[in-house]
Design a protein around this motif. Structure first.
Motif, PDB file in Angstrom:
ATOM      1  N   GLY A 220      73.000  -2.085 134.275  1.00 32.50           N
ATOM      2  CA  GLY A 220      72.315  -3.039 133.234  1.00 32.50           C
ATOM      3  C   GLY A 220      71.980  -2.060 131.920  1.00 32.50           C
ATOM      4  O   GLY A 220      71.206  -2.836 131.068  1.00 32.50           O
ATOM      5  N   ALA A 281      71.784  -0.587 126.118  1.00 33.49           N
ATOM      6  CA  ALA A 281      71.274  -2.053 126.229  1.00 33.49           C
ATOM      7  C   ALA A 281      69.627  -1.867 126.096  1.00 33.49           C
ATOM      8  O   ALA A 281      68.823  -0.781 126.399  1.00 33.49           O
ATOM      9  N   ASP A 314      69.654  -1.823 118.273  1.00 34.42           N
ATOM     10  CA  ASP A 314      70.694  -2.772 118.076  1.00 34.42           C
ATOM     11  C   ASP A 314      71.901  -2.266 117.056  1.00 34.42           C
ATOM     12  O   ASP A 314      73.003  -2.719 117.484  1.00 34.42           O
ATOM     13  N   ASN A 322      78.913  -3.425 122.487  1.00 38.43           N
ATOM     14  CA  ASN A 322      78.304  -4.419 123.198  1.00 38.43           C
ATOM     15  C   ASN A 322      78.884  -4.119 124.820  1.00 38.43           C
ATOM     16  O   ASN A 322      79.163  -5.444 125.171  1.00 38.43           O
ATOM     17  N   ASP A 325      77.070  -5.746 127.808  1.00 42.23           N
ATOM     18  CA  ASP A 325      77.230  -7.268 127.800  1.00 42.23           C
ATOM     19  C   ASP A 325      78.681  -7.650 128.428  1.00 42.23           C
ATOM     20  O   ASP A 325      78.738  -8.470 129.035  1.00 42.23           O
ATOM     21  N   THR A 326      79.677  -7.132 128.065  1.00 37.08           N
ATOM     22  CA  THR A 326      81.101  -7.261 128.386  1.00 37.08           C
ATOM     23  C   THR A 326      81.132  -6.995 129.661  1.00 37.08           C
ATOM     24  O   THR A 326      81.672  -7.950 130.443  1.00 37.08           O
ATOM     25  N   LYS A 328      78.678  -7.152 132.094  1.00 37.81           N
ATOM     26  CA  LYS A 328      78.070  -8.294 132.862  1.00 37.81           C
ATOM     27  C   LYS A 328      78.583  -9.620 132.814  1.00 37.81           C
ATOM     28  O   LYS A 328      78.382 -10.293 133.609  1.00 37.81           O
ATOM     29  N   ASN A 329      79.618  -9.596 131.971  1.00 39.31           N
ATOM     30  CA  ASN A 329      80.397 -10.896 131.939  1.00 39.31           C
ATOM     31  C   ASN A 329      81.727 -10.708 132.642  1.00 39.31           C
ATOM     32  O   ASN A 329      82.841 -11.540 132.253  1.00 39.31           O
ATOM     33  N   SER A 367      68.214  -1.831 136.739  1.00 38.68           N
ATOM     34  CA  SER A 367      69.518  -1.756 135.990  1.00 38.68           C
ATOM     35  C   SER A 367      70.775  -0.789 136.814  1.00 38.68           C
ATOM     36  O   SER A 367      71.564  -1.587 137.302  1.00 38.68           O
TER      37      SER A 367
END
Length: 410
Positions: A220, A281, A314, A322, A325-326, A328-329, A367
């Motif tokens: 995570g 993250a 950020d 990112n 996030d990539t 996670k998907n 995480s």
């Protein structure tokens, strides 16, 4: 005809004696076995170490600073005498029994940030501590370990290097699949490979990983550097190891340019910690920031603080693409079996580390245990477990080693 054959044999022997190394075709690139080491004074814990070059024009040399150059003398020697090798290069370490072990699948250990392949054999880095290599070797596993050229390198590059290492292991063992054990940052390249997250020029996942064993994985993401800002002061004040979230800091009463040591890219004066930025993250919605940390608000959100200037997490996440996030998907391929081990002790070498939430000192437990995105595409989860260990102990404690062997032999 006979004379031609004799000339061919003479030339072949001449090339071999001159150090000519054959190329292995690999996904439009080639693998050159540049040099092989068998002298125990160089290889230390291994019966053989190969320096291999992945000839891919998309991979070059990454940025080094004094903090993240290769520092172990034997590793520098194996990389050709340089502490700043090209990221096309990697070392493949062969454990005793790599060709005689009776377990059916070879095992590849993937080290974390700031480490090298020797970590599998000498995790306390004192020359006298056995690691997961010795344990699995003695249990008849064919064991290998990898050393990446850049200890904090780009995970997209290290993914391709990992794929090449797997290809080489398959070639020398005849196995169709390997098992991966990845510790800490090593999970980024491993997870990217089995989830087929890559650049357009990257090698597609070859369905050649049977089991993927995670140790302290930042599934995570992490935000350690941005929430534990006193650590940054300690790094810069002592010429220590690791990235910082600041481009300027007050050190012993004077403003110093610290951009070169930061998590930001080359355009901001950084660029030496690309792989670390890719692991970032935000966790501030889950665990509140500690207000006793130096410039705690501006460090995380960006801006000028009393003693530092930060571009914020950020900004760094965006520069890192990112990637969390990539991932996670991007589910793990359905052919892979996963086992995940997390630790919940946050004291490392006597120092209290990440304590804003349950952690192993670096990675929040939540995480590390974030497995649902990995199994969304049908990959099976063998087990996920929490042991009373810190982040580094996950790679060598006897309870962790026993758990790893159980996952490999189920």
């Amino acid at each position: 005809m006979k004379r031609a054959l004799i000339m061919f044999l003479i030339l072949t022997l001449g090339f071999m004696s001159a150090g000519f190394i054959p190329q292995y075709t690999y996904a439009g690139s080639s693998l050159d076995i540049e040099e092989t080491f068998t002298d125990i004074n160089v290889t230390k814990h291994w019966v053989k170490v190969e320096r291999i070059r992945l000839n891919n024009s998309n991979i070059g040399k990454e940025k080094f600073i004094s903090d993240n150059k290769q520092k172990s003398g034997n590793i520098v020697r194996e990389f050709g005498g340089t502490s700043e090798p090209s990221s096309k290069l990697f070392l493949l370490h062969y454990a005793e029994g790599w060709d005689t072990g009776t377990q059916p699948y070879p095992v590849l250990f993937v080290h974390g940030a700031g480490k090298n392949g020797d970590y599998a054999a000498d995790p306390k880095e004192n020359g006298g501590s056995d690691g997961i290599m010795q344990y699995l070797r003695d249990n008849n596993f064919k064991f290998f370990s990898i050393s990446f050229a850049h200890p904090h390198g780009d995970n997209y590059i290290q993914r391709e290097i990992l794929a090449a290492a797997i290809q080489r292991i398959k070639e020398v063992t005849g196995a169709e699949k390997v098992d991966i054990i990845a510790h800490s940052k090593g999970n980024m390249s491993a997870r990217m490979y089995v989830s087929n997250v890559k650049k357009s020029w990257g090698q597609s996942f070859g369905k050649d990983v049977r089991r993927y064993i995670q140790l302290g994985a930042p599934n995570g993401g992490i935000d350690y550097s941005f929430r534990n800002t006193w650590a940054a002061w300690g790094i810069m004040a002592s010429n220590g190891h690791g990235p910082v979230p600041f481009t300027r800091m007050v050190i012993y009463g004077f403003w110093k340019n610290t951009a070169y040591h930061s998590l930001y890219g080359e355009s901001d004066g950084g660029g030496a910690y690309t792989g670390q930025a890719q692991m970032l993250a935000r966790w501030d919605d889950e665990y509140s920031l500690g207000s006793f940390e130096q410039d705690w608000y501006t460090a995380y959100h960006g801006g000028q603080g009393f003693y530092s200037y930060s571009k914020g997490i950020d900004y760094a996440i965006t520069q890192g693409g990112n990637l969390i996030d990539t991932l996670k998907n991007s589910p793990v391929d359905s052919s892979v079996q996963i086992a995940t081990l997390a630790g919940n002790q946050n004291v490392i070498n006597g120092v209290v580390m990440e304590n804003d939430g349950p952690s192993d000192g670096i990675v929040f437990v939540e995480s590390a245990l974030m497995t649902e995105p990995m199994t969304a595409g049908g990959a099976s989860l063998l087990e996920k477990k929490v042991l009373s260990l810190n982040h580094v102990e996950l790679a060598y404690d006897k309870s962790a080693k026993s758990w790893i062997k159980n996952q490999l032999t189920k």
